[in-house]
Design a protein around this motif. Structure first.
Motif: not given
Ligand code: UDP
Length: 264
Positions: A7-8, A41, A236-237, A240, A245, A247
């Motif tokens: 993710l980020n 996030q 979130l997962v 992605e 997703y 950032n």
């Protein structure tokens, strides 16, 4: 791959031994878990300070599983509570490595200090400090803490204040801590080292159930935290996995890529 993006957040894809070896060069270690990832996030300060950390390792077995699902497999889960005892055992015979413990309730740090020094059979933990509630906004107390750490001449600062307080405090003050080379943000580890709070059995931690054990130990505080984190993390997962997703702190990701390719 030494560093991978999840993710980020960037994660150093190291084993515990590799990390301990690299810490000879010093640096700050942050230990992202599900809560950190959610905060990353929306909390820009937290996100920015994460970009400056020399090491960022995977604290959570759930994150480890998710990294596999997403296709960026993290080699080893290294939680802060495992890293810290591994650190003091690895450096137990290196007299240059000394520790200051910052965090936990009154008396808990001192108990942890005694336990650790008994274990390593030397005065490795030099001093401890349990800050008052809300100390981070009290300039005078922060100055006293900085002076106390400098006076101790400890070369490692282990900070157990919970996230994001511990990372923010390290980030804001590390340049003033003249002897400290290694900064470890370790959450509730000082409580564990003091025997104040019991850690989950190893098998629970291995299968990703440490959170369940922690809820049993502190149902009021942690039950709410884990419950609130569950669905947003799942989302979130999923985003992605679906390639959706973005950032939140990198604007116009596609424009930047386009500009770079124009320049090439
Ligand atoms: N803590 C503290 N001062 C504060 C807030 C928290 O010393 O102002 C300590 C608290 O006593 C406990 C730890 O920080 O030892 C809490 O860690 P938490 O469980 O939130 O961390 P985690 O391991 O989940 O990151």
């Amino acid at each position: 791959m030494a560093r991978l993006n999840f993710l980020n957040v960037s994660i150093d894809n190291l084993t515990t031994t590799e990390l301990l070896e690299q810490l000879k060069q010093g640096g700050a270690v942050y230990t992202p878990n599900v809560s950190h990832l959610l905060r990353l996030q929306w909390d820009k300060d937290f996100y920015d300070l994460y970009q400056d950390a020399e090491f960022s390792i995977c604290d959570s077995q759930i994150l480890w599983y998710a990294s596999r699902l997403i296709g960026t497999p993290i080699r080893e889960k290294i939680s802060g509570s495992d890293l810290f005892p591994a650190f003091y055992n690895y450096y137990r015979n290196d007299e240059d490595v000394t520790v200051f413990l910052l965090g936990a309730a009154e008396g808990v740090g001192e108990q942890a200090k005694q336990n650790i020094n008994n274990q390593v059979k030397r005065n490795m933990v030099l001093d401890t400090y349990s800050p008052s509630y809300g100390f981070e906004a009290d300039t005078e107390e922060c100055e006293q803490i900085i002076e106390r750490i400098n006076r101790s001449k400890a070369t490692t600062l282990a900070v157990g204040l919970g996230a994001p307080k511990q990372e923010k405090w390290i980030h804001a003050n590390r340049h003033r801590l003249v002897h400290v080379k290694v900064f470890l943000a370790i959450g509730a580890t000082i409580d564990f080292e003091a025997g104040q709070v019991q850690r989950s059995p190893k098998w629970m931690s291995k299968v990703g159930l440490e959170w369940a054990h922690r809820i049993l130990m502190e149902p009021g505080r942690l039950g709410k935290r884990y419950f609130n984190d569950f669905l947003p993390f799942l989302w979130l997962v999923l985003s992605e996995l679906l390639g959706l997703y973005q950032n939140p702190f990198v604007e116009n990701q596609t424009c930047v890529t386009a500009e770079l390719s124009n320049m090439a």
